[in-house]
Design a protein around this motif. Structure first.
Motif, short mmCIF file in Angstrom:
data_model
loop_
_atom_site.label_atom_id
_atom_site.label_comp_id
_atom_site.label_asym_id
_atom_site.label_seq_id
_atom_site.Cartn_x
_atom_site.Cartn_y
_atom_site.Cartn_z
N PHE A 86 -5.97 3.91 -27.39
CA PHE A 86 -5.84 3.95 -25.94
C PHE A 86 -6.49 5.23 -25.47
O PHE A 86 -5.85 6.26 -25.36
N PRO A 87 -7.81 5.21 -25.22
CA PRO A 87 -8.52 6.43 -24.88
C PRO A 87 -7.92 7.13 -23.68
O PRO A 87 -7.57 6.49 -22.69
N SER A 88 -7.77 8.43 -23.78
CA SER A 88 -7.24 9.20 -22.67
C SER A 88 -8.30 9.38 -21.61
O SER A 88 -9.43 9.79 -21.89
N THR A 89 -7.96 9.05 -20.38
CA THR A 89 -8.91 9.19 -19.28
C THR A 89 -8.57 10.37 -18.39
O THR A 89 -9.26 10.65 -17.43
N THR A 90 -7.46 11.04 -18.70
CA THR A 90 -7.06 12.19 -17.90
C THR A 90 -6.67 13.34 -18.81
O THR A 90 -6.37 13.15 -19.98
N THR A 91 -6.70 14.52 -18.28
CA THR A 91 -6.23 15.70 -18.99
C THR A 91 -4.96 16.18 -18.33
O THR A 91 -4.92 16.37 -17.12
N LEU A 92 -3.91 16.33 -19.10
CA LEU A 92 -2.65 16.77 -18.53
C LEU A 92 -2.79 18.17 -17.96
O LEU A 92 -3.39 19.05 -18.57
N THR A 93 -2.23 18.37 -16.78
CA THR A 93 -2.30 19.69 -16.14
C THR A 93 -0.89 20.18 -15.89
O THR A 93 -0.47 20.33 -14.76
N MET A 94 -0.16 20.39 -16.98
CA MET A 94 1.22 20.83 -16.86
C MET A 94 1.29 22.34 -16.63
O MET A 94 0.37 23.08 -16.95
N SER A 95 2.42 22.75 -16.12
CA SER A 95 2.64 24.17 -15.91
C SER A 95 2.82 24.87 -17.24
O SER A 95 3.48 24.38 -18.14
N SER A 96 2.21 26.03 -17.38
CA SER A 96 2.37 26.82 -18.60
C SER A 96 3.54 27.79 -18.47
O SER A 96 3.77 28.61 -19.34
N SER A 97 4.26 27.68 -17.37
CA SER A 97 5.39 28.57 -17.12
C SER A 97 6.47 28.37 -18.18
O SER A 97 6.69 27.27 -18.66
N ASN A 98 7.15 29.45 -18.54
CA ASN A 98 8.25 29.35 -19.48
C ASN A 98 9.55 28.97 -18.81
O ASN A 98 10.58 28.87 -19.46
N ALA A 99 9.50 28.79 -17.48
CA ALA A 99 10.71 28.42 -16.77
C ALA A 99 11.21 27.08 -17.29
O ALA A 99 10.42 26.16 -17.52
N PRO A 100 12.51 26.90 -17.52
CA PRO A 100 13.01 25.62 -18.05
C PRO A 100 12.83 24.49 -17.05
O PRO A 100 12.82 24.69 -15.84
N MET A 101 12.67 23.28 -17.59
CA MET A 101 12.50 22.09 -16.76
C MET A 101 13.85 21.54 -16.33
O MET A 101 14.68 21.20 -17.19
N PRO A 102 14.10 21.39 -15.05
CA PRO A 102 15.31 20.70 -14.59
C PRO A 102 15.19 19.21 -14.94
O PRO A 102 14.20 18.56 -14.58
N TYR A 103 16.17 18.68 -15.65
CA TYR A 103 16.10 17.27 -16.05
C TYR A 103 17.38 16.54 -15.65
O TYR A 103 18.43 17.15 -15.43
N ALA A 104 17.26 15.23 -15.57
CA ALA A 104 18.40 14.37 -15.27
C ALA A 104 18.63 13.42 -16.44
O ALA A 104 17.72 13.19 -17.25
N THR A 105 19.82 12.87 -16.52
CA THR A 105 20.13 11.88 -17.55
C THR A 105 20.47 10.54 -16.91
O THR A 105 21.11 10.48 -15.86
#
Length: 441
Positions: A86-105
């Protein structure tokens, strides 16, 4: 060695309502599964280890942290003409910040609690932000247990929160697809408990949405992130301690308390066709994933189930066929086994204590019969039951998202695609059909 169970499956047990349409669907999907087998061998090839240095934790990390995670990440190499590519057509542009990710369950069961406890060990990457449940009472109780102040009973409300960045989904299997689809469409990263979806077509759609919305979708196979699995992978594929592989026996059989409910005439979610249940997709994915990660995608596969009163497989035996060897599977939620994992080769046998939580890897020399322990002692993380070890996957998934590691994300996508192709072929070939299967015919 695994002794095959003699299982005679009547047509009445393969159908929830006994109608002829269900059987016609079964025949159509069996034919499709057989045709799909011809393409599976062109999937994930032999895997190798690629060294990658994990991010250093910030100074605020607890001083009682668990052992340093391994610097290895499994690389699953696709053949050029792979039908699973499944060839990748995009490049992920995530934050390089060390701040933790707020997540939900989403899901308030014991596995979600294990995930939260693991995330608490990696505070540089994750912070629990909110809890979702259809019941306010359930959401409030679960949130209070984990010191979380925000709850939701509406997915729309949950996903409208601009602070929220990721969602961990551990709901019944049949709900995974619609919930993950909504989360990805809202621009949230998704960690999806195994099995990710009921069908490969559903999984294709979710990965398409993740790319379209520039977010990450990861299926949570915890055991292949464990240090000693990565070590085993190196022993087999790089160090060649066994020489040429002759075969393997991979059991995962553990009696489920929910099977008692089945015997009493009830239909728990995990034993329900409507909820995408059964032994193969619930516990069988562990040895299947183990084999695909260690040996690559099999050329073909088969499954002989023991069908229970609810119409799903309470147990079963399977075979994965490779070019020069076979892998035997013994999976069950209706009985337990004390058998260990064994991998056979020209030079000897590797005896492993299990497909998960690996703490022992014993090499038995073929000629001298001498035994030698090869596991990295002290590298098997211990957790308090009923928790299971999820810290290593939590740490790696957080790293992938925060660093925007597209290569590592792509490898995990390839693995998930290969595994569901294998289990879907086995399940459909055995006549175990979910509502989602019938909708796709």
């Amino acid at each position: 060695m695994i002794v095959c169970l003699q299982s005679i499956v009547s047509s009445s047990k393969l159908s929830r309502d006994g109608n002829e349409k269900r059987m016609d669907t079964s025949h159509a999907l069996k034919a499709k599964a057989s045709a799909d087998d011809e393409h599976l061998s062109a999937g994930i090839g032999k895997s190798t280890i690629v060294d990658t240095v994990p991010p250093s934790p910030p100074s605020s990390s607890p001083t009682t942290a668990s052992p340093t995670p391994p610097k290895s990440h499994i690389s699953f190499l696709l053949k050029k003409q792979s039908s699973l590519a499944f060839p990748s057509t995009t490049t992920l542009t995530m934050s390089s910040s060390n701040a933790p990710m707020p997540y939900a369950t989403i899901g308030t069961n014991w596995i979600t609690t294990s995930w939260i406890h693991a995330c608490n060990q990696v505070p540089e990457s994750w912070t629990l932000h909110s809890v979702y449940s259809r019941s306010q009472s359930t959401a409030s109780t679960f949130a209070a247990q984990h010191n979380c102040k925000t709850t939701h009973t509406s997915l729309d409300s949950l996903l409208a929160d601009p602070i929220l960045r990721a969602v961990y989904i551990a709901s019944p299997n049949s709900l995974h697809f619609t919930q993950a689809r909504q989360c990805l469409s809202a621009g949230k990263h998704v960690i999806l408990e195994k099995p990710a979806t009921c069908t490969s077509k559903q999984l294709d759609e979710l990965f398409r949405l993740s790319k379209e919305n520039n977010v990450v979708l990861i299926e949570a196979f915890r055991h292949i992130r464990e240090h000693n699995f990565l070590h085993l992978h190196k022993l087999v594929n790089e160090d060649k301690v066994l020489g040429p592989i002759y075969g393997a026996s991979l059991p995962y059989a553990s009696y489920s308390s929910r099977y008692t409910n089945v015997l009493n005439g009830e239909t728990p979610n995990i034993f329900s066709l409507d909820f995408g249940g059964g032994a193969l997709v619930d516990v069988g994915v562990y040895p299947v994933c183990f084999a695909v990660a260690l040996f690559g995608t099999p050329k073909s596969q088969s499954y002989t189930p023991t069908i229970c009163a609810t119409g799903v497989d309470a147990a079963g035996v399977g075979t994965l066929q490779y070019d020069n060897f076979g892998v035997a599977l013994n999976v069950s939620k209706a009985y337990s086994t004390s058998s260990v994992v064994e991998i056979y080769g020209e030079k000897g046998t590797l005896r492993v204590n299990g497909t998960t939580d690996i703490s022992s890897i014993v090499f038995v020399d073929a000629k001298s019969k001498e035994e030698k322990e090869l596991a990295d002692e002290g590298k098997c993380l211990k957790v308090t039951k009923p928790d299971v070890n999820m810290e290593e996957e939590v740490r790696e998934f957080g790293r992938i998202i925060l660093e925007g590691d597209e290569q590592a994300r792509q490898r995990l996508e390839e693995l998930s695609r290969a595994i569901i192709k294998v289990t879907e072929s086995m399940r459909r070939g055995a006549g175990i059909l979910y509502p989602a299967d019938q909708e796709e015919v």
